[in-house]
Design an enzyme around this catalytic site. Structure first.
Site, PDB file in Angstrom:
ATOM      1  N   GLN A   1     -15.252  53.497  21.092  1.00 47.02           N
ATOM      2  CA  GLN A   1     -15.179  52.022  21.021  1.00 47.02           C
ATOM      3  C   GLN A   1     -16.382  51.435  20.294  1.00 47.02           C
ATOM      4  OE1 GLN A   1     -15.572  53.736  23.861  1.00 47.02           O
ATOM      5  NE2 GLN A   1     -17.220  52.876  25.109  1.00 47.02           N
TER       6      GLN A   1
ATOM      7  N   GLU B   1     -16.989  57.897  23.226  1.00 49.05           N
ATOM      8  CA  GLU B   1     -17.443  56.498  23.160  1.00 49.05           C
ATOM      9  C   GLU B   1     -17.049  55.846  21.832  1.00 49.05           C
ATOM     10  OE1 GLU B   1     -18.469  55.296  25.847  1.00 49.05           O
ATOM     11  OE2 GLU B   1     -19.207  57.012  26.979  1.00 49.05           O
TER      12      GLU B   1
ATOM     13  N   ALA C   1      -8.640  52.707  30.112  1.00 43.65           N
ATOM     14  CA  ALA C   1      -9.618  51.898  30.829  1.00 43.65           C
ATOM     15  C   ALA C   1     -10.780  52.830  31.187  1.00 43.65           C
ATOM     16  CB  ALA C   1      -8.983  51.317  32.082  1.00 43.65           C
TER      17      ALA C   1
END
Ligand SMILES: [Zn+2]
Length: 205
Positions: free
Chosen positions: A91, A89, A10
């Site tokens: 994602q 990063e 998360a």
């Protein structure tokens, strides 16, 4: 044997700190690393990876049309003792870029460590995370906690007033929203703080 690693979590779990520590460990032993971050994440300035606890390092910035394989293949010829590629990063990687990183591992025999957020504020996988969960050799979860003490796996988006937002684009750039990491139950309930939480100064006398 080189592998493709996906460190996922998360938000605010310390992914970037972990990335910078790993790079440092290689360099401390005289090995070189290549660092990358997404064009979208410009919080700390262009071409820089910075963690919330104050560590930072220069990094190459990748956009949607960036070809990891070509770039790294070229760099490998000129950087002595290049031993590891680290991508923050992750994602935001495209499917094509994840394939290129697979090729860096399989053809160039370089380990690739990617770090990214698993799901967005609506609980959906990010495209880069979708591909990495499918293709990585190793999946490693970096853990953080919800206000209830359980593991936080979800990311709630809140507006400037602290209200839970469920509509909008997957990536908000330069907005006033902020994110809070929650367990699944509290994400689904939209409960961003403990039930008995009293805001100081707002209690009725
Ligand atoms: Zn919770």
């Amino acid at each position: 044997m080189a592998k493709l690693y996906f460190y996922y979590s998360a938000m605010n779990a310390g992914k970037t700190t972990t990335l910078l520590q790993s790079s440092y460990n290689y360099r401390e032993r005289g090995m070189n690393t290549l660092l990358f971050t997404a064009d979208l994440d410009d919080r700390f300035g262009h071409g820089k990876i910075a963690s919330r606890i104050g560590l930072s390092s220069d990094a190459y910035v990748y956009k949607k049309d960036f070809n990891f394989f070509e770039f790294i293949e070229t760099k490998k010829k000129v950087i002595p003792n290049l031993k590891c590629v680290l991508v923050d990063e992750a994602q935001f990687l495209s499917k094509e870029q994840v394939r290129q990183l697979c090729d860096v591992v399989d053809a160039l025999k370089l380990p690739v460590l990617t770090y990214g957020i698993r799901s967005d504020f609506q609980g959906e996988l990010f495209p880069g995370s979708y591909c990495l969960l499918a293709l990585a050799d190793e999946l490693i979860e970096i853990k953080t906690i919800c206000h209830c003490g359980r593991k936080a796996t979800m990311n709630a988006r809140m507006n400037a007033k602290g209200e839970f937002i469920t509509e909008g684009a997957q990536v908000e750039i330069a907005g006033n929203e902020r994110y809070i990491s929650l367990c699944r139950e509290h994400f689904h309930k939209g409960q961003v703080q403990p039930e008995n939480h009293c805001v100081v100064g707002m209690q009725v006398a």
